[in-house]
Design an enzyme around this catalytic site. Structure first.
Site, mmCIF file in Angstrom:
data_model
loop_
_atom_site.group_PDB
_atom_site.id
_atom_site.type_symbol
_atom_site.label_atom_id
_atom_site.label_comp_id
_atom_site.label_asym_id
_atom_site.label_seq_id
_atom_site.Cartn_x
_atom_site.Cartn_y
_atom_site.Cartn_z
ATOM 1 N N ASP A 248 6.651 -3.178 11.251
ATOM 2 C CA ASP A 248 5.477 -2.964 10.400
ATOM 3 C C ASP A 248 4.665 -4.248 10.348
ATOM 4 O O ASP A 248 4.847 -5.152 11.187
ATOM 5 C CB ASP A 248 5.885 -2.477 9.008
ATOM 6 C CG ASP A 248 6.669 -3.506 8.201
ATOM 7 O OD1 ASP A 248 6.942 -4.618 8.712
ATOM 8 O OD2 ASP A 248 7.018 -3.203 7.044
ATOM 9 N N ASN B 215 -3.937 22.923 13.623
ATOM 10 C CA ASN B 215 -3.477 22.449 12.312
ATOM 11 C C ASN B 215 -3.948 21.019 12.106
ATOM 12 O O ASN B 215 -3.600 20.127 12.874
ATOM 13 C CB ASN B 215 -1.950 22.510 12.239
ATOM 14 C CG ASN B 215 -1.392 21.848 10.983
ATOM 15 O OD1 ASN B 215 -2.061 21.809 9.948
ATOM 16 N ND2 ASN B 215 -0.181 21.331 11.075
ATOM 17 N N THR B 216 -4.748 20.804 11.075
ATOM 18 C CA THR B 216 -5.116 19.453 10.668
ATOM 19 C C THR B 216 -4.997 19.372 9.156
ATOM 20 O O THR B 216 -4.866 20.395 8.479
ATOM 21 C CB THR B 216 -6.536 19.077 11.162
ATOM 22 O OG1 THR B 216 -6.783 17.699 10.898
ATOM 23 C CG2 THR B 216 -7.602 19.930 10.510
ATOM 24 N N GLY C 107 2.814 -5.294 13.965
ATOM 25 C CA GLY C 107 2.019 -4.522 13.024
ATOM 26 C C GLY C 107 0.715 -5.217 12.679
ATOM 27 O O GLY C 107 -0.360 -4.604 12.678
ATOM 28 N N HIS D 291 0.843 -1.191 0.000
ATOM 29 C CA HIS D 291 0.000 0.000 0.000
ATOM 30 C C HIS D 291 0.878 1.240 0.000
ATOM 31 O O HIS D 291 2.104 1.157 0.096
ATOM 32 C CB HIS D 291 -0.938 0.013 1.217
ATOM 33 C CG HIS D 291 -0.242 -0.202 2.518
ATOM 34 N ND1 HIS D 291 0.400 0.807 3.199
ATOM 35 C CD2 HIS D 291 -0.063 -1.327 3.261
ATOM 36 C CE1 HIS D 291 0.933 0.323 4.313
ATOM 37 N NE2 HIS D 291 0.672 -0.967 4.378
ATOM 38 N N HIS E 145 12.678 -5.122 1.828
ATOM 39 C CA HIS E 145 11.686 -4.172 2.309
ATOM 40 C C HIS E 145 12.116 -3.490 3.608
ATOM 41 O O HIS E 145 12.041 -2.257 3.733
ATOM 42 C CB HIS E 145 10.351 -4.900 2.507
ATOM 43 C CG HIS E 145 9.205 -4.002 2.853
ATOM 44 N ND1 HIS E 145 8.653 -3.122 1.949
ATOM 45 C CD2 HIS E 145 8.506 -3.842 4.007
ATOM 46 C CE1 HIS E 145 7.656 -2.459 2.527
ATOM 47 N NE2 HIS E 145 7.543 -2.878 3.782
ATOM 48 N N GLU F 256 -3.153 -4.237 13.292
ATOM 49 C CA GLU F 256 -4.062 -4.223 12.136
ATOM 50 C C GLU F 256 -5.288 -5.097 12.389
ATOM 51 O O GLU F 256 -6.416 -4.732 12.027
ATOM 52 C CB GLU F 256 -3.341 -4.714 10.879
ATOM 53 C CG GLU F 256 -2.404 -3.713 10.245
ATOM 54 C CD GLU F 256 -1.849 -4.223 8.921
ATOM 55 O OE1 GLU F 256 -2.493 -5.109 8.296
ATOM 56 O OE2 GLU F 256 -0.776 -3.750 8.505
ATOM 57 N N HIS G 261 13.058 0.408 4.627
ATOM 58 C CA HIS G 261 12.518 1.127 5.779
ATOM 59 C C HIS G 261 13.654 1.684 6.644
ATOM 60 O O HIS G 261 13.629 2.856 7.060
ATOM 61 C CB HIS G 261 11.663 0.193 6.639
ATOM 62 C CG HIS G 261 10.203 0.206 6.319
ATOM 63 N ND1 HIS G 261 9.467 1.360 6.209
ATOM 64 C CD2 HIS G 261 9.321 -0.823 6.128
ATOM 65 C CE1 HIS G 261 8.203 1.056 5.949
ATOM 66 N NE2 HIS G 261 8.086 -0.255 5.896
#
Length: 544
Positions: A147, A501-502, A178, A11, A124, A182, A128
């Site tokens: 992750d 702030n968003t 991770g 993703h 991967h 999730e 990272h």
């Protein structure tokens, strides 16, 4: 050496360009395609390349695909194994792996003129790690990556010395903190691999009364790794249907998972410090976007400083892969800023406004105009400079509001169409931050939470979360002079050195990136003023 980094497999597809060791550009595909996260992380989408962001990166430098020396792809299918051998329930993963093996062909088709032989696979978690250890201001540091999954693992612990990596530990699948987080995200009715930050926000409303039970499933092994097996969530609390009301039980299980995650991260950090003795810990991987856990590492780990990659999720592996490959041939520079995306000149912005046929003003100083609107409790869409790389709005693509009005939290959540328990963040000048907030300073990437000083909580209630904290962005006046002037102008009018702030977007849509996006968002949401570069567009005049 000209290296294009690409993240594509799971993703948040993205592209990044490094030339002669310097980061030139980096952007997520979602900002171009307008599809949140670029795509869903399913095997059937694994063939899609970030061709729009990749082409833009090349255009930014005046390059053609044929001019590239290397394309670094942030996954190495040669290191992968079948999903069933990894203990994963993913019956179509073989399709994902086939698409990964054919990535050079897909990239050559997406970027005509590219020699497929120039595509190089980068593991991967190494990608990272490089996005943190090589991009950070610290050539020597410890690095921790966590992750959901990579080829066969979910974690890397290592050390950078003069920006060169030594791997000290790696955790094999199916154990993954991770995936643990999730799975809970999905059980609570949110979108997995997308809405984990909502679980973090919801956790502040709960008590960690299930933490002991979770320790049975998630714990470290004393050797730099951990066990993290699937949790029977239904045995703890009933699942929540998407969009249904949340209960105290849901908040409690979120608090329990958050607490367990923090404990595991702390234990891994202590182990890593014992092996390296480094003062600085650099973090990457999707878990590093958990700003509550990052703050606990800052407060309780033995590291003097924690540096977090602002694009810590998979998008950042595009940058990391490029830096990793470039560093093998030449020294690489630290990441100078997160503002690595698209930008437009003032005259180009004027052209957008005139083509849109909207009335606009060109004030002497847009910072003063915005401060005045905010002081009157207006909501401002702020579009300035190059867009941010990563999921946080850092004063380039932001929605701004008055922090002294408690109702502005509910107001902004309604404007954006998001859950009522979600907080909004304060931005504050770096030199003023310690007066109001207790936590790491500087905090330019909004990746830590700070305790709000008691005497300020009633003065800036819109940015104070239910637990008395705020996710602070500090602003450096030298690197962000326009934002600094706006903050100073707002304080002169209100006595408050903070502005809400968003991110400049609405729920389910990527952050605004180009002027058309900004005009569309302004037209569809109840925003009072759009600050597009030096120009001001007022809602009352457009919709008079």
């Amino acid at each position: 050496m000209r290296v294009l980094g690409v993240n594509a497999l799971f993703h948040d597809p993205a592209a990044a360009l490094v030339i002669d060791g310097t980061i030139v550009a980096a952007a997520e595909e979602e900002r171009f395609s307008r599809r949140k996260h670029g795509k869903r992380p399913v095997p059937f989408s694994a063939w899609e390349m970030p061709e729009l962001s990749a082409r833009w990166c090349l255009e930014q430098a005046g390059l053609r695909p044929a001019d590239l020396d290397v394309v670094a792809y942030s996954y190495d299918p040669g290191l992968a194994a079948p999903a069933d051998r990894l203990g994963l329930d993913d019956p179509w993963d073989h399709l994902r792996q086939e698409y990964a093996r054919r990535a050079p062909e897909f990239l050559a088709e997406a970027l005509p003129g590219l020699d497929a032989g120039k595509v190089r696979f980068v593991p991967h978690h190494v990608a990272h790690a490089a996005s943190a250890g090589q991009a950070s201001p610290h050539p020597d540091c410890a690095v921790l990556v966590l992750d959901g999954r990579g080829e066969c693992g979910s974690h890397l612990s290592g050390r950078y010395v003069n920006r060169q990596l030594t791997v000290l530990a790696a955790q094999k699948l199916p154990d993954s903190v991770g995936l643990f987080y999730e799975d809970l995200t999905q059980h609570l009715g949110f979108l997995r691999s997308s809405d984990e930050f909502k679980v973090m926000a919801l956790a502040s409303y709960g008590k960690p009364r299930f933490a002991d039970r979770l320790r049975e499933f998630v714990h470290t092994d004393g050797a730099g790794g951990f066990t993290a097996r699937p949790v029977p969530w239904e045995s703890l609390v009933p699942g929540r249907a998407p969009g249904a009301p949340w209960s105290q039980e849901h908040a409690d299980v979120a608090a329990s998972a958050q607490a367990r995650l923090e404990e595991v991260l702390l234990e891994l950090a202590w182990w890593l410090h014992g092996r390296t003795g480094e003062d600085v810990l650099a973090l990457a991987g999707g878990v590093a976007l958990n700003c509550v856990a990052n703050t606990r590492l800052y407060r309780e780990s033995p590291f003097r400083e924690i540096w977090v990659q602002p694009a810590a999720g998979d998008a950042g592996t595009a940058l990391g892969a490029a830096l990793h490959v470039a560093s093998e041939k030449e020294p690489v520079d630290a990441m100078p800023t997160a503002a690595l995306g698209r930008g437009w000149s003032d005259e180009e912005l004027r052209g957008w406004l005139e083509r849109a046929a909207v009335p606009y003003e060109e004030p002497d100083d847009i910072a003063e105009t915005v401060a005045e609107e905010l002081s009157r409790d207006g909501v401002v869409a702020w579009f300035q400079g190059r867009s941010e790389f990563g999921p946080r709005a850092l004063g380039h693509r932001s929605l701004l509001a008055h922090p002294g009005r408690a109702a502005n939290l509910e107001r902004l959540n309604a404007v954006k169409g998001r859950e009522e328990f979600r907080p909004v963040a304060p931005m504050v000048l770096e030199e003023r931050a310690a007066e109001l907030f207790d936590g790491p300073v500087p905090s330019p990437y909004m990746l830590f939470v700070h305790d709000v000083a008691e005497e300020w909580r009633e003065r800036i209630p819109a940015v104070v979360h239910v637990d008395g904290t705020a996710r602070v962005q500090t602003v450096n006046a030298e690197s962000e002079p326009l934002v600094a002037r706006m903050l100073q102008a707002f304080e002169r009018r209100t006595g408050l050195p903070v502005v809400v702030n968003t991110s400049l977007n609405t729920a389910g849509r990527p952050m605004v990136d180009d002027p058309r996006d900004a005009l569309e968002c302004f037209g569809s949401a109840p925003v009072d003023l759009l600050a597009l570069g030096p120009f001001a567009v007022r809602r009352g005049k457009v919709f008079a």
